[in-house]
Scaffold this active site. Structure first.
Site, PDB file in Angstrom:
ATOM      1  N   LYS A 114       8.716  23.130  33.105  1.00  9.85           N
ATOM      2  CA  LYS A 114       8.884  22.081  34.122  1.00  9.85           C
ATOM      3  C   LYS A 114       9.402  22.685  35.431  1.00  9.85           C
ATOM      4  O   LYS A 114       8.940  22.333  36.517  1.00  9.85           O
ATOM      5  CB  LYS A 114       9.870  21.019  33.625  1.00  9.85           C
ATOM      6  CG  LYS A 114       9.297  20.140  32.522  1.00  9.85           C
ATOM      7  CD  LYS A 114      10.378  19.380  31.770  1.00  9.85           C
ATOM      8  CE  LYS A 114       9.793  18.841  30.466  1.00  9.85           C
ATOM      9  NZ  LYS A 114      10.801  18.317  29.539  1.00  9.85           N
ATOM     10  N   GLN A 160      16.024  15.640  28.218  1.00  4.98           N
ATOM     11  CA  GLN A 160      15.236  16.401  27.235  1.00  4.98           C
ATOM     12  C   GLN A 160      15.665  16.021  25.817  1.00  4.98           C
ATOM     13  O   GLN A 160      16.853  15.996  25.493  1.00  4.98           O
ATOM     14  CB  GLN A 160      15.438  17.902  27.475  1.00  4.98           C
ATOM     15  CG  GLN A 160      14.605  18.798  26.576  1.00  4.98           C
ATOM     16  CD  GLN A 160      13.109  18.641  26.799  1.00  4.98           C
ATOM     17  OE1 GLN A 160      12.649  18.489  27.919  1.00  4.98           O
ATOM     18  NE2 GLN A 160      12.339  18.665  25.713  1.00  4.98           N
ATOM     19  N   ASP A 219       9.736   9.914  32.235  1.00  6.34           N
ATOM     20  CA  ASP A 219       9.301  10.178  30.857  1.00  6.34           C
ATOM     21  C   ASP A 219       8.663   8.936  30.234  1.00  6.34           C
ATOM     22  O   ASP A 219       7.989   9.022  29.208  1.00  6.34           O
ATOM     23  CB  ASP A 219      10.523  10.557  30.010  1.00  6.34           C
ATOM     24  CG  ASP A 219      10.442  11.954  29.442  1.00  6.34           C
ATOM     25  OD1 ASP A 219       9.329  12.500  29.364  1.00  6.34           O
ATOM     26  OD2 ASP A 219      11.501  12.483  29.066  1.00  6.34           O
TER      27      ASP A 219
HETATM   28  N1  GUN Z   1      10.851  16.655  23.740  1.00  9.19           N
HETATM   29  C1  GUN Z   1       9.594  16.931  23.336  1.00  9.19           C
HETATM   30  N2  GUN Z   1       8.701  16.383  24.190  1.00  9.19           N
HETATM   31  C2  GUN Z   1       9.424  15.756  25.144  1.00  9.19           C
HETATM   32  C3  GUN Z   1       9.064  15.026  26.305  1.00  9.19           C
HETATM   33  O1  GUN Z   1       7.897  14.798  26.645  1.00  9.19           O
HETATM   34  N3  GUN Z   1      10.101  14.542  27.040  1.00  9.19           N
HETATM   35  C4  GUN Z   1      11.395  14.746  26.690  1.00  9.19           C
HETATM   36  N4  GUN Z   1      12.326  14.222  27.458  1.00  9.19           N
HETATM   37  N5  GUN Z   1      11.749  15.415  25.624  1.00  9.19           N
HETATM   38  C5  GUN Z   1      10.772  15.929  24.855  1.00  9.19           C
END
Ligand code: GUN
Length: 294
Positions: A53, A97, A120
């Site tokens: 990211k 996350q 998200d």
């Molecule tokens: N953990 C695994 N995939 C994701 C995601 O797309 N967003 C977040 N926040 N955590 C994750």
């Protein structure tokens, strides 16, 4: 049959290229999109997502700030940070996350993110809007899968899509996206999971099969119909003494077997993974654009 290999890296680059003029326009209006990521603890898979990211943000000129917090951080401390970011006008996107450490209730934290900054798409307001077919932030991995299907010339319209996996992050929101009454969706959707009986009876019926269960090489050749399109969402580390890091990444699909039957298939890595990051960037740009009209 030799399958078309769907190149997630190339398609994600197309998505990112499409964001550049929108970011330039925002900057000309005095707004630099800003994404704040909250990462608690030291999960290696989470670390690698977060680095991806950061790299994508840098490439696009989106500002990103990762709040790296120790495993021992309390739920109240995480909630306080989310509330501060909710109120900070410079921040347009907030991402917590997952997974969070066990002493923190994920749903409480997710529900505290302001829906207009929830890039998200996990907050109840956004998941409700998604189910109702209204404008919202849709979760990045399912949106990336739809984008992969469309841009690789495999639209889901009228097709039978079988999703293996019922997670809140992939399976459930993907079913909602694909069921929508609009071009680029309009699919007939079956969702299978760990308690589905005779799962292969369902998977063999799929025109488009999506594997999102988190079990290495779960989908084998005999579970796939000739000519199906196969999307592999899994990223599993398996021990491999011959690999530099001591492990290698494999998907939920036994690639070598399934590619002999499929019409098109995504590789791991280089399939769905890069799309998730591209769609997150897309949601962040959308949040910044929305902030102009609020
Ligand atoms: N953990 C695994 N995939 C994701 C995601 O797309 N967003 C977040 N926040 N955590 C994750």
């Amino acid at each position: 049959m030799t399958a078309q290999i769907i190149d997630g890296k190339a398609i994600s680059a197309q998505v990112l290229d499409g964001l550049e003029p929108r970011i330039a326009k925002l900057k000309s209006e005095g707004i630099t999109p800003k994404l704040d990521v909250i990462l608690v603890g030291e999960n290696p898979a989470s670390e690698s997502y977060v680095r991806g990211k950061e790299r994508a943000s840098e490439r696009l000129g989106i500002e990103s700030h990762t709040h790296r917090l120790p495993e021992s951080t309390s739920q109240d401390e995480v909630l306080d940070l989310v509330i501060t970011l909710n109120e900070e006008p410079r921040v347009q996107g907030i991402l917590v996350q997952l997974p969070l450490p066990e002493h923190i209730r994920e749903s409480t934290v997710i529900e505290s993110v302001l829906p207009s900054k929830d890039v998200d798409g996990f907050s109840p307001v956004n998941s409700g809007r998604l189910l109702a077919g209204e404008d919202c932030f849709a979760p990045a991995t399912p949106s990336g899968i739809v984008e992969l299907l469309l841009r690789s010339g495999n639209p889901p319209d009228g097709k039978h899509v079988v999703i293996v996996g019922r997670s809140n992050i992939v399976g459930k929101p993907l079913a909602a996206l694909l069921m929508q009454k609009r071009e680029g969706a309009n699919a007939t959707v079956t969702v299978c999971h760990s308690r589905t009986r005779d799962i292969e009876v369902h998977t063999r019926n799929a025109d488009i099969l999506v594997a999102a269960i988190g079990r290495p090489n779960f989908v084998t050749g005999d579970m796939v119909k000739d000519g199906a399109v196969v999307i592999d969402v899994g990223i599993n580390r398996v021990d491999d003494a011959s690999a530099k890091r001591g492990y290698r990444l494999v998907g939920d699909v036994l690639f070598e077997e399934v590619k002999e039957k499929a019409r098109a298939i995504t590789p791991v890595p280089g399939g769905v993974g890069p799309m998730t990051i591209a769609m997150l960037m897309s949601n962040t740009v959308k949040a910044a654009e929305n902030s102009l009209s609020q």
